[in-house]
Design a protein around this motif. Sequence first.
Motif, PDB file in Angstrom:
ATOM      1  N   MET A   1       0.853  -1.185   0.000  1.00 15.64           N
ATOM      2  CA  MET A   1       0.000   0.000   0.000  1.00 15.64           C
ATOM      3  C   MET A   1       0.889   1.235   0.000  1.00 15.64           C
ATOM      4  O   MET A   1       1.848   1.317   0.769  1.00 15.64           O
ATOM      5  N   GLY A   2       0.581   2.154  -0.869  1.00 18.05           N
ATOM      6  CA  GLY A   2       1.321   3.413  -0.920  1.00 18.05           C
ATOM      7  C   GLY A   2       0.357   4.577  -0.898  1.00 18.05           C
ATOM      8  O   GLY A   2      -0.748   4.496  -1.441  1.00 18.05           O
ATOM      9  N   VAL A   3       0.751   5.676  -0.256  1.00 14.64           N
ATOM     10  CA  VAL A   3      -0.081   6.876  -0.236  1.00 14.64           C
ATOM     11  C   VAL A   3       0.752   8.062  -0.688  1.00 14.64           C
ATOM     12  O   VAL A   3       1.958   8.151  -0.391  1.00 14.64           O
ATOM     13  N   ALA A   4       0.114   8.934  -1.435  1.00 12.72           N
ATOM     14  CA  ALA A   4       0.711  10.211  -1.809  1.00 12.72           C
ATOM     15  C   ALA A   4      -0.175  11.299  -1.220  1.00 12.72           C
ATOM     16  O   ALA A   4      -1.378  11.351  -1.502  1.00 12.72           O
ATOM     17  N   LEU A   5       0.399  12.138  -0.382  1.00 12.86           N
ATOM     18  CA  LEU A   5      -0.346  13.193   0.297  1.00 12.86           C
ATOM     19  C   LEU A   5      -0.046  14.509  -0.407  1.00 12.86           C
ATOM     20  O   LEU A   5       1.109  14.950  -0.448  1.00 12.86           O
TER      21      LEU A   5
ATOM     22  N   HIS B   1      -3.587  12.023 -13.552  1.00  9.62           N
ATOM     23  CA  HIS B   1      -2.249  11.483 -13.310  1.00  9.62           C
ATOM     24  C   HIS B   1      -2.240  10.271 -12.375  1.00  9.62           C
ATOM     25  O   HIS B   1      -1.196   9.626 -12.239  1.00  9.62           O
ATOM     26  N   ALA B   2      -3.356   9.978 -11.701  1.00  7.25           N
ATOM     27  CA  ALA B   2      -3.414   8.805 -10.810  1.00  7.25           C
ATOM     28  C   ALA B   2      -4.668   7.998 -11.120  1.00  7.25           C
ATOM     29  O   ALA B   2      -5.546   7.831 -10.264  1.00  7.25           O
ATOM     30  N   PRO B   3      -4.789   7.471 -12.358  1.00  8.22           N
ATOM     31  CA  PRO B   3      -6.024   6.776 -12.752  1.00  8.22           C
ATOM     32  C   PRO B   3      -6.283   5.491 -11.979  1.00  8.22           C
ATOM     33  O   PRO B   3      -7.414   5.057 -11.840  1.00  8.22           O
ATOM     34  N   GLY B   4      -5.234   4.841 -11.478  1.00 13.69           N
ATOM     35  CA  GLY B   4      -5.437   3.577 -10.780  1.00 13.69           C
ATOM     36  C   GLY B   4      -5.509   3.703  -9.277  1.00 13.69           C
ATOM     37  O   GLY B   4      -5.505   2.695  -8.569  1.00 13.69           O
ATOM     38  N   ALA B   5      -5.584   4.928  -8.769  1.00 13.39           N
ATOM     39  CA  ALA B   5      -5.547   5.141  -7.315  1.00 13.39           C
ATOM     40  C   ALA B   5      -6.928   5.481  -6.772  1.00 13.39           C
ATOM     41  O   ALA B   5      -7.812   5.934  -7.510  1.00 13.39           O
ATOM     42  N   LEU B   6      -7.097   5.244  -5.473  1.00 12.80           N
ATOM     43  CA  LEU B   6      -8.245   5.768  -4.750  1.00 12.80           C
ATOM     44  C   LEU B   6      -7.890   7.192  -4.333  1.00 12.80           C
ATOM     45  O   LEU B   6      -6.908   7.415  -3.623  1.00 12.80           O
ATOM     46  N   ILE B   7      -8.681   8.163  -4.777  1.00 12.69           N
ATOM     47  CA  ILE B   7      -8.368   9.570  -4.517  1.00 12.69           C
ATOM     48  C   ILE B   7      -9.403  10.133  -3.550  1.00 12.69           C
ATOM     49  O   ILE B   7     -10.604   9.930  -3.725  1.00 12.69           O
ATOM     50  N   ALA B   8      -8.933  10.830  -2.532  1.00 12.78           N
ATOM     51  CA  ALA B   8      -9.833  11.382  -1.520  1.00 12.78           C
ATOM     52  C   ALA B   8      -9.381  12.780  -1.136  1.00 12.78           C
ATOM     53  O   ALA B   8      -8.197  13.129  -1.233  1.00 12.78           O
TER      54      ALA B   8
ATOM     55  N   GLU C   1       6.780   2.939  -8.285  1.00 15.93           N
ATOM     56  CA  GLU C   1       6.840   3.668  -9.550  1.00 15.93           C
ATOM     57  C   GLU C   1       5.687   4.663  -9.661  1.00 15.93           C
ATOM     58  O   GLU C   1       5.870   5.817 -10.085  1.00 15.93           O
ATOM     59  N   ASP C   2       4.481   4.224  -9.271  1.00 12.52           N
ATOM     60  CA  ASP C   2       3.318   5.115  -9.320  1.00 12.52           C
ATOM     61  C   ASP C   2       3.489   6.315  -8.394  1.00 12.52           C
ATOM     62  O   ASP C   2       3.141   7.450  -8.749  1.00 12.52           O
ATOM     63  N   LEU C   3       4.021   6.076  -7.194  1.00 16.22           N
ATOM     64  CA  LEU C   3       4.221   7.165  -6.244  1.00 16.22           C
ATOM     65  C   LEU C   3       5.233   8.181  -6.767  1.00 16.22           C
ATOM     66  O   LEU C   3       5.016   9.395  -6.689  1.00 16.22           O
ATOM     67  N   ASP C   4       6.348   7.693  -7.290  1.00 11.58           N
ATOM     68  CA  ASP C   4       7.384   8.594  -7.812  1.00 11.58           C
ATOM     69  C   ASP C   4       6.847   9.410  -8.988  1.00 11.58           C
ATOM     70  O   ASP C   4       7.093  10.614  -9.089  1.00 11.58           O
ATOM     71  N   SER C   5       6.108   8.745  -9.863  1.00  8.32           N
ATOM     72  CA  SER C   5       5.562   9.432 -11.026  1.00  8.32           C
ATOM     73  C   SER C   5       4.576  10.520 -10.613  1.00  8.32           C
ATOM     74  O   SER C   5       4.617  11.645 -11.129  1.00  8.32           O
ATOM     75  N   LEU C   6       3.684  10.187  -9.676  1.00 12.97           N
ATOM     76  CA  LEU C   6       2.694  11.165  -9.237  1.00 12.97           C
ATOM     77  C   LEU C   6       3.358  12.335  -8.532  1.00 12.97           C
ATOM     78  O   LEU C   6       2.965  13.498  -8.723  1.00 12.97           O
ATOM     79  N   ARG C   7       4.357  12.062  -7.705  1.00 13.01           N
ATOM     80  CA  ARG C   7       5.055  13.146  -7.003  1.00 13.01           C
ATOM     81  C   ARG C   7       5.691  14.110  -8.002  1.00 13.01           C
ATOM     82  O   ARG C   7       5.593  15.335  -7.860  1.00 13.01           O
ATOM     83  N   ASP C   8       6.322  13.571  -9.040  1.00 13.00           N
ATOM     84  CA  ASP C   8       6.940  14.428 -10.063  1.00 13.00           C
ATOM     85  C   ASP C   8       5.880  15.257 -10.778  1.00 13.00           C
ATOM     86  O   ASP C   8       6.091  16.458 -11.045  1.00 13.00           O
ATOM     87  N   GLU C   9       4.747  14.641 -11.089  1.00 10.20           N
ATOM     88  CA  GLU C   9       3.693  15.360 -11.802  1.00 10.20           C
ATOM     89  C   GLU C   9       3.128  16.488 -10.950  1.00 10.20           C
ATOM     90  O   GLU C   9       2.898  17.599 -11.435  1.00 10.20           O
ATOM     91  N   VAL C  10       2.879  16.200  -9.675  1.00 10.59           N
ATOM     92  CA  VAL C  10       2.283  17.211  -8.794  1.00 10.59           C
ATOM     93  C   VAL C  10       3.241  18.378  -8.575  1.00 10.59           C
ATOM     94  O   VAL C  10       2.846  19.553  -8.623  1.00 10.59           O
TER      95      VAL C  10
END
Length: 577
Positions: A211-215, A246-253, A273-282
């Motif tokens: 499980m990974g979270v991006a805040l 940018h996070a199509p496969g994530a649960l977003i809240a 990989e998803d976390l790193d990619s999203l962090r760069d995009e944000v």
Amino acid sequence: MFRTPAPVPTRDRITRSSRRAVVMLIVVVGSAGAFSALSGVLRPGALYVVAAISATTVPVAWYWKRTWRRWDSLAPFFVFYADVGIATVLFSFRSPWDALPGTVLLILVALFGVVFADERLLRAHIAFTVLVILVLAGLSIGAADPMLLLARTVCILGATATPFLVQLHIAYLRDQVSTSRRDALTGLLNRRGLDSAILQIQQARTADLTMGVALIHADIEDVDTRLGRATTKEAITELTAALREHAPGALIARLRDDEFVCVFLGGGARVAEDLDSLRDEVESLRLRSASTPLTCTTARAHLSDSATRMVVMGRLIASASLARYSDTLEGDERRPEYDHLVDLLAAGGPTIVFQPVVRVDDQRVVGYEALSRFPAGHGSPQTWFADAAAAGMQIPLELAAVQRAVLASHHLEPDAFLAINVSATTITASDLTRLLLPLATQRRVVVEITEHDLVRDYHQLTLALDDLRAAGLSISVDDVGAGHSGLRQLVEIKPDVIKLDASIVRGLDHDRLRRAAAKALTDFARDIGAECIYEGIETDAELHAARTLGATMVQGFLLGRPTAVPTAVTPDVGRTA
């Protein structure tokens, strides 16, 4: 040690009720067939057929009770079995007019289909039911008054709409639940919705699940101040659209006005990989509606087979939040008023002292409470913890104190328990089990929930406490009667130990109101099977009052002051502090 039984999950309660309802339906259908066979209204030779069909309901009911986990896959067979059996019994009647009311049993089967069958099967069953009703009504022409026959037929046909009405009501309820779990402005999940979504996720391979979270944090307050609320809403809407892209496969809240979270579940490498990619995009994202800083911090953890996803998610969100606050303490943005906290953590945390806890019956030391002591010049321990919370450093400060207490506890007698103070925030956001489990194998460990901060999410807290209890740790509510330690906290947490605050205990021997409050809390502890500790005992009179009121254990300067290396000598309770 008293243990409160874990509440039965709602899903299990629904499953049990559904199982009972289906078994009851089968029994009702079988009983109706049996009564028909005994009534003498059947065609010649049909008695044995109806009796045989009714008898089959007994093993069918037993089988369905045992195989309830496969109801969804077996539902077509059950509907077919029920339709054939009921229709056979109905057409075994001498008089179709007498058989017509029995078609209600087919409508009951349709209600089963609403829950367990798919839409096509349900519609096919309703069509079969309507056909049986019309055939029996046609065969009844001439056997009853035409208007009465028409009235009975129309009533029964109208009842066939009941399953569809139930479907509409279920859809309405689902919509209401969905609305309550969504943020009104963005349509994203709120925290409650995120919790529910995590619970509903079923993974076939939990052994290889990460499980990974991006805040994501946006400085919305600054936008609101400069440009107004309308622009703020535009910025939030734009950020929401960007996260979905940018996070199509994530649960977003959306957790707060300015805070969003994306939760990823899957293989470890893919989640990283998803976390790193999203962090760069944000971090590279520039909102068109308003110029506002965007920060993205991440955290991830491997989920074991026994891991509670809700607890892990809470800890990861807290870890990501802590990382964001920690970043603000680096470089030019570091605030000098928090230098003492940074220096203390760099040195390993606060000094630990131990205060004895004495059993009232024989005045023997049975445990110790670990207390934090800080360098002079920055206030009391409460001030240090309050400063740490303001700086986003509450969790690392409390964990440093826990680690120091565990290391220093080897001085204590092996049969004495150790009580460690931790806030609700740290309990939900950190892996205390990993820190305390080695110590819990050597002595009893009591986790005392302090009143440093208000408990805002009791659901998350109780899940974390369940993990601690499963590891063999006891739970105590500290400072009952002071701060945020109120009656709701006692009811929600279901503690193994209740500690009365010194503000209630002090003057207990002569203050009628304090005595009444202490008695009520002591009786409450006894009723739920918890131990009760009176802290702040400083005189023989207070000790005598505590003993009279039924305290299990006592603590205070009369019985022993906090020291770095306590001794096992029984305190002299005849000497005043």
